[in-house]
Design a protein around this motif. Sequence first.
Motif, PDB file in Angstrom:
ATOM      1  N   ALA A 181       5.914  -8.061   1.184  1.00 28.97           N
ATOM      2  CA  ALA A 181       4.464  -7.214   1.180  1.00 28.97           C
ATOM      3  C   ALA A 181       4.619  -6.017   1.869  1.00 28.97           C
ATOM      4  O   ALA A 181       4.075  -4.998   1.624  1.00 28.97           O
ATOM      5  N   GLU A 182       5.330  -6.119   3.120  1.00 33.51           N
ATOM      6  CA  GLU A 182       5.445  -4.799   4.136  1.00 33.51           C
ATOM      7  C   GLU A 182       6.355  -3.970   3.140  1.00 33.51           C
ATOM      8  O   GLU A 182       5.931  -2.807   3.337  1.00 33.51           O
ATOM      9  N   ALA A 183       7.424  -4.310   2.653  1.00 31.25           N
ATOM     10  CA  ALA A 183       8.262  -3.360   1.809  1.00 31.25           C
ATOM     11  C   ALA A 183       7.544  -2.756   0.714  1.00 31.25           C
ATOM     12  O   ALA A 183       7.587  -1.502   0.784  1.00 31.25           O
ATOM     13  N   LEU A 184       6.632  -3.532  -0.077  1.00 28.37           N
ATOM     14  CA  LEU A 184       5.970  -3.064  -1.081  1.00 28.37           C
ATOM     15  C   LEU A 184       4.745  -1.810  -0.513  1.00 28.37           C
ATOM     16  O   LEU A 184       4.684  -0.982  -0.988  1.00 28.37           O
ATOM     17  N   LEU A 185       4.330  -2.236   0.789  1.00 23.24           N
ATOM     18  CA  LEU A 185       3.360  -1.546   1.261  1.00 23.24           C
ATOM     19  C   LEU A 185       3.808   0.096   1.625  1.00 23.24           C
ATOM     20  O   LEU A 185       3.303   1.015   1.233  1.00 23.24           O
ATOM     21  N   PRO A 196       2.081   4.280  -8.654  1.00 25.31           N
ATOM     22  CA  PRO A 196       2.495   3.948 -10.018  1.00 25.31           C
ATOM     23  C   PRO A 196       1.865   2.420 -10.424  1.00 25.31           C
ATOM     24  O   PRO A 196       1.647   1.510  -9.465  1.00 25.31           O
ATOM     25  N   PRO A 197       1.511   2.277 -11.756  1.00 25.19           N
ATOM     26  CA  PRO A 197       0.828   1.039 -12.147  1.00 25.19           C
ATOM     27  C   PRO A 197       1.720  -0.198 -11.770  1.00 25.19           C
ATOM     28  O   PRO A 197       1.306  -1.173 -11.512  1.00 25.19           O
ATOM     29  N   THR A 250       0.569  -3.203  -9.491  1.00 28.18           N
ATOM     30  CA  THR A 250       0.811  -4.625 -10.052  1.00 28.18           C
ATOM     31  C   THR A 250       1.318  -5.600  -9.007  1.00 28.18           C
ATOM     32  O   THR A 250       0.978  -6.729  -8.684  1.00 28.18           O
ATOM     33  N   ALA A 251       2.469  -4.886  -8.694  1.00 32.73           N
ATOM     34  CA  ALA A 251       3.303  -5.639  -7.667  1.00 32.73           C
ATOM     35  C   ALA A 251       2.804  -6.084  -6.255  1.00 32.73           C
ATOM     36  O   ALA A 251       2.875  -6.966  -5.628  1.00 32.73           O
ATOM     37  N   LEU A 252       1.951  -5.102  -5.916  1.00 34.65           N
ATOM     38  CA  LEU A 252       1.137  -5.339  -4.509  1.00 34.65           C
ATOM     39  C   LEU A 252      -0.170  -6.150  -4.597  1.00 34.65           C
ATOM     40  O   LEU A 252      -0.375  -6.951  -3.605  1.00 34.65           O
ATOM     41  N   LEU A 253      -0.599  -6.583  -5.748  1.00 37.74           N
ATOM     42  CA  LEU A 253      -1.762  -7.346  -6.297  1.00 37.74           C
ATOM     43  C   LEU A 253      -1.580  -8.892  -5.582  1.00 37.74           C
ATOM     44  O   LEU A 253      -2.862  -9.239  -4.970  1.00 37.74           O
ATOM     45  N   PRO A 254      -0.391  -9.479  -5.694  1.00 41.58           N
ATOM     46  CA  PRO A 254      -0.365 -10.635  -4.886  1.00 41.58           C
ATOM     47  C   PRO A 254      -0.631 -10.640  -3.646  1.00 41.58           C
ATOM     48  O   PRO A 254      -0.800 -11.774  -2.757  1.00 41.58           O
ATOM     49  N   HIS A 255      -0.357  -9.601  -2.935  1.00 44.29           N
ATOM     50  CA  HIS A 255      -0.395  -9.389  -1.299  1.00 44.29           C
ATOM     51  C   HIS A 255      -1.739  -8.906  -0.628  1.00 44.29           C
ATOM     52  O   HIS A 255      -2.101  -9.134   0.205  1.00 44.29           O
ATOM     53  N   GLN A 306      -8.549  -3.417  -0.750  1.00 46.86           N
ATOM     54  CA  GLN A 306      -7.276  -3.104   0.242  1.00 46.86           C
ATOM     55  C   GLN A 306      -6.456  -2.011  -0.118  1.00 46.86           C
ATOM     56  O   GLN A 306      -6.136  -0.819   0.892  1.00 46.86           O
ATOM     57  N   LEU A 307      -6.189  -1.899  -1.374  1.00 51.68           N
ATOM     58  CA  LEU A 307      -5.419  -0.931  -1.914  1.00 51.68           C
ATOM     59  C   LEU A 307      -6.142   0.263  -1.972  1.00 51.68           C
ATOM     60  O   LEU A 307      -5.389   1.449  -1.772  1.00 51.68           O
TER      61      LEU A 307
END
Length: 109
Positions: free
Chosen positions: A52-56, A70-71, A75-80, A85-86
Amino acid sequence: MTVPRRILRPWHKFDASLRRALPTATLDLALRRTTANLTSTPWQDPPPNDPAEALLLEAVDALCTTRMIPPLLWTALLPHYTPTQLTALCLAVGDRATTTMLTTTTNFP
């Protein structure tokens, strides 16, 4: 140079709302990365162990370079993270960019 109170009061409310939306550690990590990107300073923190931090951090980098998440990354961030928050992340990065431009232009500490 001093910042007029009429500007500071609303900003403090805005800042407080961002701090309520994201966990403190998450927001601090994002703002440190934003500052590193904006000032071209080398990133000092160790690589994140948490996906989650890497994606952040990837999202912060995208916001600093392309001014958007980017979309596929969103989408990859939404599980976290929640959409709220985004959205707060986008606002926090934008706020830090604006503050950096202001302090650099005015030599304000």
